[in-house]
Scaffold this active site. Structure first.
Site, short mmCIF file in Angstrom:
data_model
loop_
_atom_site.label_atom_id
_atom_site.label_comp_id
_atom_site.label_asym_id
_atom_site.label_seq_id
_atom_site.Cartn_x
_atom_site.Cartn_y
_atom_site.Cartn_z
N CYS A 77 -11.94 -30.46 -0.73
CA CYS A 77 -11.22 -29.99 0.45
C CYS A 77 -12.01 -30.17 1.73
CB CYS A 77 -10.86 -28.52 0.26
SG CYS A 77 -12.31 -27.51 -0.11
N LYS A 87 -4.19 -18.00 -13.00
CA LYS A 87 -3.44 -19.17 -13.49
C LYS A 87 -4.06 -20.43 -12.88
CE LYS A 87 -0.13 -21.66 -12.08
NZ LYS A 87 -0.60 -22.97 -12.56
N GLU A 139 -3.90 -35.10 4.69
CA GLU A 139 -4.96 -34.99 3.68
C GLU A 139 -4.62 -35.96 2.55
OE1 GLU A 139 -5.21 -31.60 0.95
OE2 GLU A 139 -7.32 -31.44 1.47
#
Ligand code: NAD
Length: 496
Positions: A299, A191, A398
């Site tokens: 990331c 997904k 982040e």
């Protein structure tokens, strides 16, 4: 002009295409805010059907029972087909993600394919392991004759895998699940992020072409509810996830009642340490350029620049000058360096953090707003703050945009302490003229990878993953398949 693969209007389950029961959802091109295409959305029942199909293919189908070499042949055919479509895939990613075309081909498509090809090589060399012969006393007759025996360790697929992925490097993230899971003999339901559905559905077309048995790879679309089902269904043996820390924690919780294996690749707030003896000019150019990759939506991009106090002013001036030269605009234009953020909500988040930087007293050295002349699209500028302390929100959270913090330090020990003062531990970088000292410092950084003086530039075949809240498990490298395998020890006596 239709962007490749955006004509896919169905979901892929049990080796066939099915009309979506939850209708369609517009997918936005983040550079233009136009609808790229309407993507199919799976219903909860269709997600369950996909799990049924994966379970059946695992329990009764040929895939887990084939030899590793046979599976490697099929995955190699997949790699060949993907290679043949590299430029179409890149075109799709530029439109779905907004990543600049100038870096997309290599970073978003070429490097991921190299990683897959490396995994195929490792799979072909995979062997069961024989442990040394062991002499054991008889527990029921300790003074009687002892026996000797051996052990063979075999590796078997874990079973049905749910793979849930984020939007920023969609081809890489999807391939990083599909490749090792299939090689190991697992079956799966993938997904993707609702922002980037087509770069996942695309794999269904190729699965058809290479003759993957039905049910081995199922691809559903949808959001949180569909993702939850994939984590809670007791027929799923493992969840592999790449996305944010917050969702990673939710996934662990959702998977806990049925004790699934959980593999998590999460966020980061990586530090680049620029020592007193570093080539500061080179470090600053590298810092600003790295920040601009995919508009900071990576990331592992270093976003905290820890710079020796004696070099801080020069570093800030050069990094700001480079950042101001970065051309922001239409990602499909080969002259563009940086495209937009994925959605307006992501830009608002970035702008919120820029405000927090100001209010905490950090000094803006470049950027801080939206580029001029771009009325459509979720564009932002490369932004750098100096005079940052590591306890500020901009240094701890982040941001997932091109926002960097410059933090001063006075000793190597202090630099390491600041680098490690983060709940994340994904990546790191060290710039120094003393490579041996840099290596010693790299050993002290609590992160899954560290690049010394720019590293090799690509991840090639190294394991990548997080310490602390950056994740659990590793992707890539010689141990990649192990994440998707059980080890089974078979003991046998020798001599009778
Ligand atoms: P996200 O966490 O918002 O979403 C990721 C996926 O999770 C999507 O498919 C989403 O639909 C699904 N999801 C959301 N809630 C769910 C739930 N409760 N249960 C199951 N599924 C759920 O991430 P994103 O914004 O798409 O991606 C960006 C994040 O990914 C950043 O934090 C980035 O650092 C991280 N990331 C990590 C790596 C790595 O290798 N460590 C690589 C790329 C991105």
């Amino acid at each position: 002009m239709t962007i490749p693969f955006t004509d896919i209007a169905q979901i892929y389950c049990d080796g066939a295409w099915h009309a979506p029961q939850a209708g369609t959802e517009p997918v936005i091109n983040p550079a233009t805010e136009d609808v790229l295409a309407n993507a199919p959305v799976a219903s909860a029942q269709q997600v369950e059907a996909a799990i049924t199909s994966a379970r059946e293919a695992f329990d009764n189908g040929p895939w887990p029972r084939m030899s590793m070499a046979e599976r490697a042949d099929v995955v190699e055919a997949l790699a060949r087909e993907l290679r043949a479509r590299q430029s179409q895939i890149a075109e799709l990613i530029v439109a779905e993600v907004g990543c600049a075309a100038s870096i997309t081909q290599l970073m978003q498509v070429g490097n991921p394919l190299r990683l897959l090809e490396a995994a195929i090589g490792h799979a072909r060399r995979e062997q069961s392991e024989r442990l040394p012969i062991d002499v054991t006393p008889n527990p029921f007759a300790p003074d009687g004759p002892r026996s000797i025996g051996g052990t063979t360790v075999v590796r078997e697929p874990i079973g049905v895998v749910s793979a849930i992925t984020g939007y920023n490097f969609p081809f890489l993230l999807n391939l990083a699940k599909i490749g090792p899971a299939l090689l190991a003999g697992c079956t799966m339901v993938l997904k993707p992020s609702p922002f980037t559905p087509f770069s996942a559905l695309m794999f269904g077309r190729l699965a058809d072409e290479i003759g993957l048995p039905p049910g081995v790879l199922n691809i559903v679309t949808g959001g949180i509810e569909e993702g939850q089902l994939l984590c809670t269904d007791e027929r799923v043996d493992m969840v592999t996830f790449t996305g944010s820390e917050a969702v990673g924690a939710q996934i662990m919780g959702q998977a806990a009642p049925t004790l699934k294996k959980v593999h998590l690749e999460l966020g980061g707030k990586s530090a680049m340490i620029v020592r007193e003896d570093a080539d500061v000019e080179r470090a600053a150019v590298s810092a600003a350029t790295l920040l601009s990759i995919n508009a900071g939506q990576g990331c592992a991009i270093p976003t905290r620049f820890l710079v020796h106090e004696s070099q801080r002013a020069g570093f800030a001036a050069t990094a700001a000058a480079v950042a101001e030269q970065i051309s922001v605009g239409n990602p499909a234009d080969p002259a563009t360096d940086m495209g937009p953020l994925i959605r307006a909500s992501q830009r608002s988040k970035v702008e919120h953090f820029i405000e927090l930087g100001h209010s905490a007293g950090a000094k803006l050295v470049c950027g801080g707003g939206r580029p001029e002349g771009l009325d459509k699209g979720y564009f932002t500028q490369v932004t750098l703050f100096d005079d940052v302390t590591n306890d500020m929100a901009i240094a701890q959270e982040e941001i997932f945009g091109p926002v960097g913090c410059i933090i001063g330090f006075s000793s190597d020990e202090e630099a390491i302490r600041i680098a490690n003062d983060s709940r994340y531990g994904l990546n790191g970088a060290i710039e120094t003229a003393d490579a041996a000292k840099g290596y010693e410092m790299a050993m002290q950084v609590r992160a899954g990878s560290v690049s010394l003086n720019g590293g090799t530039g690509t991840m090639s075949d190294a394991p990548i993953g997080g310490y602390k809240r950056s994740g659990i498990g590793r992707e890539y490298g010689p141990g990649w398949l192990r994440e998707y395998q059980h080890e089974k020890s078979i003991f046998y006596p020798i001599g009778r």
